[in-house]
Design a protein around this motif. Structure first.
Motif, PDB file in Angstrom:
ATOM      1  N   ILE A  26       7.771   3.160  -8.447  1.00 31.04           N
ATOM      2  CA  ILE A  26       6.369   3.038  -8.031  1.00 31.04           C
ATOM      3  C   ILE A  26       6.155   3.446  -6.575  1.00 31.04           C
ATOM      4  O   ILE A  26       5.019   3.548  -6.138  1.00 31.04           O
ATOM      5  N   ASP A  34       4.151  -2.397   2.711  1.00 31.57           N
ATOM      6  CA  ASP A  34       4.170  -1.383   1.650  1.00 31.57           C
ATOM      7  C   ASP A  34       4.522  -2.020   0.316  1.00 31.57           C
ATOM      8  O   ASP A  34       3.889  -1.733  -0.707  1.00 31.57           O
ATOM      9  N   GLU A  37       1.652  -3.898  -1.196  1.00 33.52           N
ATOM     10  CA  GLU A  37       0.649  -2.991  -1.754  1.00 33.52           C
ATOM     11  C   GLU A  37       1.124  -2.393  -3.080  1.00 33.52           C
ATOM     12  O   GLU A  37       0.354  -2.308  -4.041  1.00 33.52           O
ATOM     13  N   PHE A  38       2.389  -2.002  -3.167  1.00 30.06           N
ATOM     14  CA  PHE A  38       2.918  -1.469  -4.425  1.00 30.06           C
ATOM     15  C   PHE A  38       2.827  -2.515  -5.534  1.00 30.06           C
ATOM     16  O   PHE A  38       2.443  -2.191  -6.669  1.00 30.06           O
ATOM     17  N   ARG A  40       0.760  -5.055  -5.735  1.00 26.61           N
ATOM     18  CA  ARG A  40      -0.648  -5.277  -6.061  1.00 26.61           C
ATOM     19  C   ARG A  40      -1.157  -4.164  -6.981  1.00 26.61           C
ATOM     20  O   ARG A  40      -1.850  -4.432  -7.957  1.00 26.61           O
ATOM     21  N   GLN A  41      -0.791  -2.937  -6.682  1.00 24.56           N
ATOM     22  CA  GLN A  41      -1.265  -1.793  -7.471  1.00 24.56           C
ATOM     23  C   GLN A  41      -0.552  -1.657  -8.810  1.00 24.56           C
ATOM     24  O   GLN A  41      -1.063  -0.991  -9.709  1.00 24.56           O
ATOM     25  N   SER A  42       0.611  -2.276  -8.939  1.00 25.73           N
ATOM     26  CA  SER A  42       1.420  -2.088 -10.145  1.00 25.73           C
ATOM     27  C   SER A  42       0.812  -2.709 -11.395  1.00 25.73           C
ATOM     28  O   SER A  42       1.162  -2.342 -12.505  1.00 25.73           O
ATOM     29  N   GLY A  43      -0.084  -3.685 -11.195  1.00 28.53           N
ATOM     30  CA  GLY A  43      -0.652  -4.370 -12.346  1.00 28.53           C
ATOM     31  C   GLY A  43       0.322  -5.354 -12.963  1.00 28.53           C
ATOM     32  O   GLY A  43       0.125  -5.814 -14.082  1.00 28.53           O
ATOM     33  N   GLU A  46      -1.184  -8.736 -13.541  1.00 25.01           N
ATOM     34  CA  GLU A  46      -2.442  -8.803 -12.792  1.00 25.01           C
ATOM     35  C   GLU A  46      -2.254  -9.461 -11.423  1.00 25.01           C
ATOM     36  O   GLU A  46      -2.986 -10.365 -11.018  1.00 25.01           O
ATOM     37  N   THR A  48      -2.507 -10.233  -7.690  1.00 25.53           N
ATOM     38  CA  THR A  48      -3.490 -10.055  -6.628  1.00 25.53           C
ATOM     39  C   THR A  48      -2.757  -9.811  -5.318  1.00 25.53           C
ATOM     40  O   THR A  48      -1.548  -9.999  -5.218  1.00 25.53           O
ATOM     41  N   ALA A  49      -3.492  -9.416  -4.284  1.00 24.38           N
ATOM     42  CA  ALA A  49      -2.883  -9.196  -2.972  1.00 24.38           C
ATOM     43  C   ALA A  49      -2.223 -10.473  -2.472  1.00 24.38           C
ATOM     44  O   ALA A  49      -1.106 -10.447  -1.943  1.00 24.38           O
TER      45      ALA A  49
END
Length: 76
Positions: A26, A34, A37-38, A40-43, A46, A48-49
């Motif tokens: 990813i 970093d 953020e990875f 959080r974006q990975s799903g 679900e 969250t930050a």
């Protein structure tokens, strides 16, 4: 599930660590920011930050650090 779903691989010679989630690359993290953020974006469930920050800061069992100390991103 065998092992942690998130793997932070050994630091690369040029710096940074490859990050995989469930075997899929990813990104290349150069800091905990970093990595957060990875995640959080990975799903990943679900995430969250705030969840991602807690996972990274708390050394969660969801994250396996390979080939070096956790939270260090520079090559030795």
């Amino acid at each position: 599930m065998d092992g942690a779903p998130v793997v932070v691989h050994r630091p690369r010679g040029s710096g940074g660590r490859r990050v995989t989630v469930r075997g899929q690359i990813i990104g290349l993290a150069h800091s905990d920011r970093d990595l957060v953020e990875f995640l959080r974006q990975s799903g990943l469930d679900e995430t969250t930050a705030e969840d991602a920050e807690d996972m990274v800061a708390g050394d969660s069992a969801m994250i396996e650090w390979r080939g070096g100390r956790s939270h260090l991103y520079e090559a030795a």
